[in-house]
Enzyme design. Structure first.
Site, PDB file in Angstrom:
ATOM      1  N   ASP B 452      49.971  17.961  -7.551  1.00 49.92           N
ATOM      2  CA  ASP B 452      48.700  17.488  -8.058  1.00 49.92           C
ATOM      3  C   ASP B 452      48.488  16.100  -7.448  1.00 49.92           C
ATOM      4  O   ASP B 452      49.436  15.505  -6.919  1.00 49.92           O
ATOM      5  CB  ASP B 452      48.819  17.421  -9.578  1.00 49.92           C
ATOM      6  N   LYS B 453      47.295  15.594  -7.484  1.00 41.45           N
ATOM      7  CA  LYS B 453      47.115  14.259  -6.925  1.00 41.45           C
ATOM      8  C   LYS B 453      47.057  13.195  -8.021  1.00 41.45           C
ATOM      9  O   LYS B 453      47.946  12.375  -8.142  1.00 41.45           O
ATOM     10  CB  LYS B 453      45.845  14.181  -6.080  1.00 41.45           C
ATOM     11  N   THR B 454      45.980  13.288  -8.824  1.00 43.48           N
ATOM     12  CA  THR B 454      45.761  12.227  -9.792  1.00 43.48           C
ATOM     13  C   THR B 454      46.864  12.240 -10.833  1.00 43.48           C
ATOM     14  O   THR B 454      47.098  13.258 -11.467  1.00 43.48           O
ATOM     15  CB  THR B 454      44.397  12.416 -10.464  1.00 43.48           C
ATOM     16  N   GLU B 562      35.041   5.277 -14.581  1.00 46.64           N
ATOM     17  CA  GLU B 562      34.080   4.572 -15.428  1.00 46.64           C
ATOM     18  C   GLU B 562      34.793   3.544 -16.284  1.00 46.64           C
ATOM     19  O   GLU B 562      34.310   2.429 -16.455  1.00 46.64           O
ATOM     20  CB  GLU B 562      33.342   5.574 -16.319  1.00 46.64           C
ATOM     21  N   PHE B 603      26.536  13.145 -14.848  1.00 46.90           N
ATOM     22  CA  PHE B 603      27.040  13.462 -13.517  1.00 46.90           C
ATOM     23  C   PHE B 603      27.064  14.975 -13.321  1.00 46.90           C
ATOM     24  O   PHE B 603      27.441  15.716 -14.217  1.00 46.90           O
ATOM     25  CB  PHE B 603      28.467  12.906 -13.392  1.00 46.90           C
ATOM     26  N   LYS B 626      24.186   5.599 -10.620  1.00 47.88           N
ATOM     27  CA  LYS B 626      25.460   5.297  -9.988  1.00 47.88           C
ATOM     28  C   LYS B 626      25.989   6.610  -9.403  1.00 47.88           C
ATOM     29  O   LYS B 626      25.868   7.665 -10.020  1.00 47.88           O
ATOM     30  CB  LYS B 626      26.393   4.750 -11.068  1.00 47.88           C
ATOM     31  N   ARG B 661      38.281   4.233  -3.924  1.00 51.43           N
ATOM     32  CA  ARG B 661      37.223   5.138  -4.373  1.00 51.43           C
ATOM     33  C   ARG B 661      35.971   4.305  -4.535  1.00 51.43           C
ATOM     34  O   ARG B 661      35.965   3.315  -5.264  1.00 51.43           O
ATOM     35  CB  ARG B 661      37.592   5.760  -5.714  1.00 51.43           C
ATOM     36  N   GLY B 742      41.769  18.197  -8.147  1.00 52.19           N
ATOM     37  CA  GLY B 742      40.417  18.432  -8.636  1.00 52.19           C
ATOM     38  C   GLY B 742      39.445  17.418  -8.065  1.00 52.19           C
ATOM     39  O   GLY B 742      38.236  17.519  -8.251  1.00 52.19           O
ATOM     40  N   ASP B 868      47.386  21.401 -14.495  1.00 52.38           N
ATOM     41  CA  ASP B 868      48.474  21.804 -13.606  1.00 52.38           C
ATOM     42  C   ASP B 868      49.385  22.848 -14.241  1.00 52.38           C
ATOM     43  O   ASP B 868      50.301  23.339 -13.598  1.00 52.38           O
ATOM     44  CB  ASP B 868      49.321  20.583 -13.222  1.00 52.38           C
TER      45      ASP B 868
END
Lengths: 339, 1157
Positions: B452-454, B562, B603, B626, B661, B742, B868
């Site tokens: 996974d990344k985050t 955020e 979003f 934003k 980011r 994701g 995950d």
């Protein structure tokens, strides 16, 4: 935040110890060519003389073996030996003469040897009662002895000693003569002391043992306790292999070379039925036991092989050396030759 | 307190395909779980699907009817489970039968049992009663103790769980009730910070708009707040006074935590309910004083419990292979038995006429008048019996004790992994956790790592870094300057309120933001920070701190980005203090201002931006937007200030090139007419029944245009410490690292670069399609490109020839579970790196399955969040990161740890060791048992095939329990083939596990041949030595016992690499223990071998024999080992030599020592 955690008393950090970190001091031997060659040369050096020594010792044992079961069968019974051996009326005495090849120094052990006799047969081995042999109060403990447990079914009371092993007691007898002079055979102390003391009770007397009719082997003197019936004790120490010897007695006088001795055998024991062989053996003994060339030969073989391997490896090492830890042999270096 | 129990229910994830067939809707739904839904917000496209789904009629047969506040009627049929949970398996009474039943489910134990039972038949009684039952009894006992302890712990936690209190509406009053007594249909009231006892449909909350904030950390591991709504029709009612009665028709209990379909009939109206109306067991109410709901699923039928099946029991690869070899061993066993019984048959047949009187057989019983067969059942039966007896005698050919030894060894290995202080994470104070105890050795054979990344590669702590405001870059050297006195704070009622997270600030920008005036630049800064503080869905929560005069503001929200922005705004003096559905309060440089939130467009992945419409106190209205730079620059009015736009673009480029980011912020003032137009269309759209999401999106797009560019922000999701190095190590160890995230593609790629997963030399193939046809085409193209690249560059440098595949979730929808899978696999297996972005949880599992089902290679999945879980369970080895997000991933994992970088010591060091140890141990156990059996077998050939054993039955039984059991276990736990240092320094050494070097069929056969030789030596040397002698069977048996035990221990000793005092103690101790046991056995007068060992030991022949056996048996092994080592050394061998002779090597060949590529 880090500081807060560090001061926190309940840090779960594992306590350091050499054990938990798998860092216990350790001896790390490694198999190096030097080590290998040294050990093989050592084995060769050790085993070759040891083999020679064994051969030499075995050579010094004098052993005479005489098979008599065939020869003691009268020609008239040659086709049906069982009739001969089972009959009460046949003369079973048999005379053998032997020549002593070399001087035999006392004590000379007399063995009877049976071939193709499976004393290690499962049924046979199990067919005995240790309890009954030890203790007169346990004479009814005959469960393991079937079918040789009770005389005439249940009425006759238990057989002591019960079971197939005792029932098939070897009953050939040997008498030794030098010329006309009888050679004394010492039949005492042929069994293990421990057996006499603890396994065979001095209070247990044979009872209901085979006397006549269908018998399996020898008879016992009912007036002597089992602990003194050493031939029984020897017999009941069941042999490991189907060809075995058992100590019959000892001759405590020397026998000179080229002397002729006569053995008078009572050929009672039935081996004809199952194709067994009977032999009588006279043997002296030294540290290697009886006559036995096996160790000598095999040790020499081991020594020779080790020597050969050591030489081969030395040659390999000289012509194709590999320095220890040479990284060029690593798989990831081998696949890509040096750039 | 965790509500989730780690119980194993083996049916967990077996059926991934059926899971996936829940359809792609559930994937999307899961992505959107709770993330879109502030009341005024627009609903995104996915939600419209959910909406239309919930409108669908639920079939009455499939429905569960819940009468609100009428548990009696609801439970009339008694079909619904109560709320008590029971995860313990046994009670005091059922323990013994059930545990035994379960133990005997294992084939190994059945084998033991059958052998023991067979042995009780009088015809087959090979061993005595005690000796035959001992092995089974000891195994059962050990396992039962272990099971009992585990179950006791489960009972304890169940009890705590069931006895928690909740307030339930009884006779129009809320009363406290134990959790276990709650029934479906009852109305439950939950106060702030309380845990939900069962799955409830929200009726009303303390918030007038019916919003409740929930934390789902126990359920899916996400720590942020999610919003849930009560329906308009019920939210105004107060249950005590105003009796709510209605009927909820909902679907049957299922495991989908992201989906819920129901409708409620209330006051004659039918209202549809969806996932946003249900709160699941285990969630915690936050920031909401109370919430009232009706229980719809309880106890074991709650979604949490249905999902709570723990990790599926996995079997290690090594064990699977081992079982194949055990089949071979059983074949050997059967062969031996057939040989014995056939020979016995022939023997009996040849001697059939002599059996009646044979002194050592005696077929007939003559003792009684009537002559009858004694213990003879005819030839056929005799053969059959001797077959069974030989099975009993040779039973340990199948090394059953190995299973138990393996379990013990794994426990020991786990102990060392847990205790490894290099896998302890100080920042989260977590140790390594070994949750699965049966796949330790798999860690040494991993070929694919899915990460996974985050939160796994990164810390999941977003940090505001740089800002570009109106074309001015504020990215000064702020790292050095830390704000004095802990940053910005405000005074409220004599108390100091400050943000919970401190942010490093740019001093220049801070100064500018403090001294706001009417200049243009000052206004721009004001608007920028206002946008940061307002344009989000963050909820501020005031929490107490250790200092009574100080309170901390904790910003809760779904997006960590955020949060970071709001914290940043607060640090610069724009502190968000309050948010309700209608307004927000922001403290701007000490001055409180209240803004009305007139509308919000959330979003969505199409627009890639969000906007909020703020009504200023002076009744002007502005819209703040934003979003991602690509989407924002399209709607920014460049004509207003082209220079600023260009400058910002340049800044953005520089930010993203360092892996940050980025977000762009814009603004526009709305005229009254504009606002009115918007409001009308917004109202219409948000109340539309059909296609609401699409309408709202249209409204948003109409509004978001002609913006003034305010600036851009750069947020860093810092990589965890040591991640690039770890990835490099893993890749060097020839593992393929795939990142499944994701996140969006750009972020994924930038993280890929910063984690050294991607290098600039690599060629990238991007697959980003929207239909099956286009997917097919891009896959085909990619394959061709890939082949070309590899062909062209294969001769040259390694990195350049490697291809990175980047594929997104949308494309995967069309690829996974279709015939395109095969092509994807082909492509992916050619690529060095694969990055999958925007993937849903089940897609992650699908990708893992793609590899797992098509190759023999071992896969490992590592992740930290609930998303995950599926992948962790799918992979051969699942690793959970116990970090920022909750415990769901840890719960599902086999191993859990604090940091990604621990993967390196885990795999390269512990995995390697475990594999080597276990592989050796299995082979050794095969050898050890087969040797003993063969010695018994040879003897049987000399006993008329009657299965007599010269070795006493007690020695036979104790052989694998006492004589040889301990050393193999100790060595299996402690031996190390290489030091940690070498293994870490040369990750390539890991390859030995991947190549299955330590355990394979060839090694098995080599071992067996060696065993055969050793058994021949052990048996025939004594036989030849004692042929024609007066040796009795017990003495010879003792000789064999000692010879075999010495042999197996010396054999082991020859293979031990590290001799610690424990190895010494166990090996030499076993030999001594054996001698003692043999002496004890021979000192018992009732046993046949009484005193044999003493007589034997006093003869020189015995010692010569023993010595000869030991030397002769070990020579071939020794020679083969040395020649192999010399001519074809394996990597481990060389590394070990290098370790030992390093000093001398560096002296003689300094400079040339370059083990690296």
């Amino acid at each position: 935040m880090d500081e807060a955690l560090r001061t926190k008393p309940s840090s779960r950090k594992p306590k350091y110890s050499r054990f938990t970190q798998q860092e216990l001091p350790a001896w790390k031997p490694i198999l190096t060519p030097k080590w290998f060659i040294t050990s093989f040369v050592t084995i060769a050096i050790l085993f070759t003389p040891a083999g020679l020594l064994c051969l030499w010792a075995s050579e010094h044992v004098v052993e005479i073996v005489d098979r008599y079961d065939d020869d003691c069968l009268p020609d008239s019974y040659a086709t049906n030996p069982e009739t001969f051996i089972q009959s009460k009326n046949t003369n079973k005495t048999c005379v053998r003469t032997l020549k002593i090849p070399r001087k035999m120094t006392a004590p000379i052990f007399i063995y009877y040897q049976l071939d193709n006799f499976y004393q290690n047969h499962r049924r046979y081995v199990k067919s005995r009662s240790e309890k009954q042999l030890r203790d007169p109060d346990d004479e009814d403990e005959t469960d393991d002895c079937k079918p040789i447990e009770n005389l005439n079914g249940n009425e006759g009371g238990p057989i002591v000693p019960c079971g197939l092993v005792a029932w098939s007691l070897f009953n050939d007898t040997y008498k030794f003569f030098k010329g006309n002079k009888v050679i004394d055979i010492d039949k005492k102390n042929i069994a293990w002391e421990s057996d006499k003391k603890y396994k065979f009770g001095s209070e247990v007397y044979p009872k209901n043992f085979q006397k006549e009719g269908l018998i399996g082997g020898g008879q016992l003197d009912e007036s002597k306790p089992l602990s003194e019936q050493e031939n029984l004790i020897v017999w009941m120490k069941t042999a490991a292999l189907p060809t075995f010897r058992k100590l019959y007695g000892r001759i405590n006088t020397d026998l000179e070379a080229n002397e002729t001795i006569t053995i008078v055998i009572q050929n009672n024991y039935n081996t004809y039925e199952f194709g067994g062989e009977k032999k009588v053996a006279l043997s002296t003994a030294n540290w290697i036991g009886g006559k036995n060339d096996f160790f000598g030969i095999s040790f020499l073989a081991i020594g020779g092989v080790c020597f050969f391997v050591a030489i081969t490896f030395i040659l390999l090492y000289v012509f194709k050396p590999r320095p220890p830890g040479d990284p060029t042999y690593l798989s990831w270096n081998r696949n890509q030759p040096a750039q | 307190m965790s509500n989730l129990h780690p119980q194993q229910r083996p049916d967990t994830f077996q059926n991934s395909s059926s899971q996936r067939s829940i359809s792609s809707n559930s994937w999307r739904a899961s992505v959107d779980f709770g993330s879109k839904g502030v009341r005024h917000g627009s609903r995104s496209g996915n939600d419209s699907e959910g909406f239309s789904m919930s409108r669908r009629e639920i079939n009455d047969d499939d429905a569960r009817l819940v009468y609100v506040n009428d548990p009696l009627k609801t439970n009339e049929m008694f079909e619904f489970a109560g709320n008590s949970i029971r995860t313990g398996k046994y009670s005091v009474i059922t323990f013994l039968p059930r545990n035994l039943f379960e133990q005997f489910h294992r084939v190994a134990y059945m084998y033991f049992l059958i052998i023991a039972v067979l042995n009780q038949l009088p015809q087959l009684a090979v061993f005595g009663r005690g000796a035959s039952i001992l092995p089974l009894a000891s195994v059962l006992f050990v396992t039962a103790v272990k099971d009992a302890y585990e179950d006791w712990r489960r009972h304890k936690s169940d009890k705590i769980e069931n006895n928690r209190m909740a307030s339930v509406l009884v006779n129009d009053r809320f009363e406290l009730k134990k959790w276990k007594d709650i029934q479906v249909g009852e109305v439950v009231k939950i106060s702030a910070d309380e845990t939900i006892p069962c799955d409830i449909v929200l009726l009303s909350t303390s918030d007038p708009t019916g919003v409740a904030y929930v934390q789902t950390i126990n359920l899916d591991g996400e720590s942020n707040l999610k919003t849930r709504y009560a329906k308009q029709e019920t939210l105004s009612r107060i249950p005590e006074k105003d009796i709510i009665s209605g009927l909820i028709k909902c679907e049957k209990p299922n495991r989908n935590i992201y989906g819920f379909q129901a409708n409620m009939e209330i006051d004659g109206k039918r209202v549809s309910l969806g996932p946003s109306n249900i709160i699941l067991r285990g969630c915690v109410i936050k920031n909401t004083d109370w919430a009232v709901g009706v229980a719809v699923y309880a106890g074991r039928e709650t979604k949490a419990m249905l999902n709570n099946s723990g990790a599926p029991s996995k079997r290690s690869r090594l064990e699977t292979h081992m079982n194949q070899e055990i089949m071979l061993l059983s074949f050997f066993l059967v062969t031996l038995c057939v040989v014995v019984s056939a020979c016995a048959g022939v023997w009996l047949r040849r001697h059939q006429d002599e059996l009646d009187l044979m002194p050592f057989y005696r077929r007939k019983d003559y003792s009684e008048g009537k002559v009858e067969n004694y213990n003879y059942y005819g030839l056929g039966m005799e053969i059959f019996f001797s077959f069974l007896m030989s099975v009993i005698v040779f039973q340990i050919m199948i090394p059953i004790s190995l299973y138990i030894s393996m379990e013990l060894v794994r426990v020991g290995q786990a102990y060392f992994m847990i205790r490894d202080d290099r896998m302890f994470d100080a920042s989260s104070n977590t140790r390594f956790q070994c949750r699965a105890l049966n796949i330790n050795e798999d860690l040494g054979q991993i070929k694919y790592v899915f990460s996974d990344k985050t939160g796994t590669l990164t810390e999941n702590k977003m940090e505001f870094q740089f800002a570009s405001i109106a074309g001015v870059d504020y990215s000064g050297e702020k790292t050095e300057v830390y704000v004095e006195q802990g940053g910005y704070n405000i005074q409220v009622d004599g108390q100091v309120w400050r943000p919970k997270v401190k942010v490093q600030v740019d001093p220049k920008l801070l100064q500018l933001s403090k001294t706001l005036n009417d200049t243009k630049s000052s206004k721009e800064i004001y608007d920028f920070f206002l946008a940061l503080a307002a344009c989000n869905t963050i909820v501020p929560i005031v929490v107490n701190s250790s200092n009574p005069n100080e309170k901390l503001i904790d910003y809760q929200g779904e997006s960590p980005d955020e949060q970071a922005l709001v914290y940043a705004a607060a640090a610069y003096g724009f502190m968000l203090i309050e948010r309700t559905s209608g307004h927000i309060v922001i403290d701007i440089q000490g001055e409180r201002q209240r803004f009305n939130v007139l509308g919000m467009h959330e979003f969505d992945s199409d627009r890639k931006r969000m906007s909020v419409i703020l009504g200023y106190p002076d009744s002007t209205v502005k819209v703040f937007v934003k979003g991602a730079d690509t989407s924002m620059f399209k709607i920014i009015d460049e004509s207003l200030n082209l220079d600023v736009v260009r400058a910002t673009e340049a800044h953005l480029h520089s930010y993203s090139s360092v892996g940050l980011r980025t977000l762009v912020v814009g603004m526009r003032a709305l005229s009254v007419s504009e606002f009115d137009t918007w409001q009308t269309s917004y109202e219409i759209a948000s109340t539309a029944l059909m296609g609401r999401a699409g309408l709202l999106r249209k409204v948003a797009i109409n509004l978001e245009n002609n913006l003034t560019l305010l600036g851009a922000s750069a947020i860093e999701d810092r990589l965890q410490k040591g991640v690039p190095e770890a990835i490099e190590s893993l890749r060097k160890a020839n593992m393929k690292v795939w990142v499944l995230t994701g996140d969006k593609q750009e972020t994924a790629i930038s993280i890929g670069y910063s984690s050294r997963l991607l290098t600039s030399k690599m060629s990238q193939i991007v697959i980003n399609n929207n239909s099956k046809m286009s997917c097919k085409k891009s896959l085909e193209d990619a394959l061709i490109t890939c082949k070309k690249l590899i062909d062209v560059t294969s001769a040259t440098d390694d990195d350049a020839s490697s291809v990175a595949l980047i594929i997104d979730g949308t494309s995967l929808v069309y690829i996974l579970d279709t015939e395109l899978e095969e092509q994807l696999f082909e492509l992916a297996s050619k690529c060095a790196v694969v990055l999958c972005c925007r993937v849903a949880p089940l897609q992650k599992a699908g990708i893992v399955a793609l590899i797992k089902n098509r190759t023999d290679d071992m896969t490992l999945a590592i992740g930290d969040g609930a998303n995950d879980v599926s992948m962790i369970q799918m992979a051969d080895v699942g690793v959970g990161i116990s970090g920022q997000e909750g415990r769901q991933a840890v719960m599902a994992s086999d191993f859990a740890m604090g940091q990604f970088r621990f993967l390196v010591p885990l795999l390269l060091v512990h995995g390697h060791w475990n594999y080597q140890r276990m592989a050796y141990m299995i082979l050794y156990n095969f050898y050890r048992n087969a040797l003993f059996v063969l010695v018994l077998f040879w003897y049987v050939l000399y006993t008329g095939f009657t299965l007599t054993t010269a070795i006493t039955e007690w020695s036979s039984v104790l052989y694998s329990i006492i004589y040889t059991a301990v050393p193999t276990i100790v060595i299996g736990i402690l031996d190390k083939d290489l030091s940690r240092k070498s293994l870490m320094a040369y990750p390539q050494l890991y390859g030995s596990g991947q190549r299955k070097e330590s355990y394979n069929l060839k090694l098995f056969w080599v071992t067996m041949v060696d065993t055969l030789w050793q058994s021949v030596v052990a048996f025939f040397i004594p036989v030849l030595a004692y042929w024609k002698s007066d040796i009795d069977s017990s003495s010879l048996g003792d000789l064999w016992t000692l010879a075999v035990v010495f042999m197996v221990n010396i054999h082991l000793a020859m293979d031990v690499i590290r001799w610690t005092w424990l190895s010494h103690a166990s090996i030499w101790g076993s030999i001594i223990a054996t001698c003692i046991c043999v002496i004890i056995i021979d000192a018992i007068p009732v046993l046949p071998g009484y005193w044999a060992i003493f007589i034997l030991g006093s003869s020189g022949l015995f010692w010569i024999c023993l010595f000869g056996i030991l030397v002769a048996s070990m020579i071939p092994r020794f020679v083969v080992k040395m020649f192999m080592q010399h001519c074809k050394p394996c990597d481990i061998q060389i590394a070990r030599e290098a370790e030992k002779f390093r000093n001398s090597m560096e002296v003689t060949r300094s400079g040339e020592i370059e083990m690296h590529r």
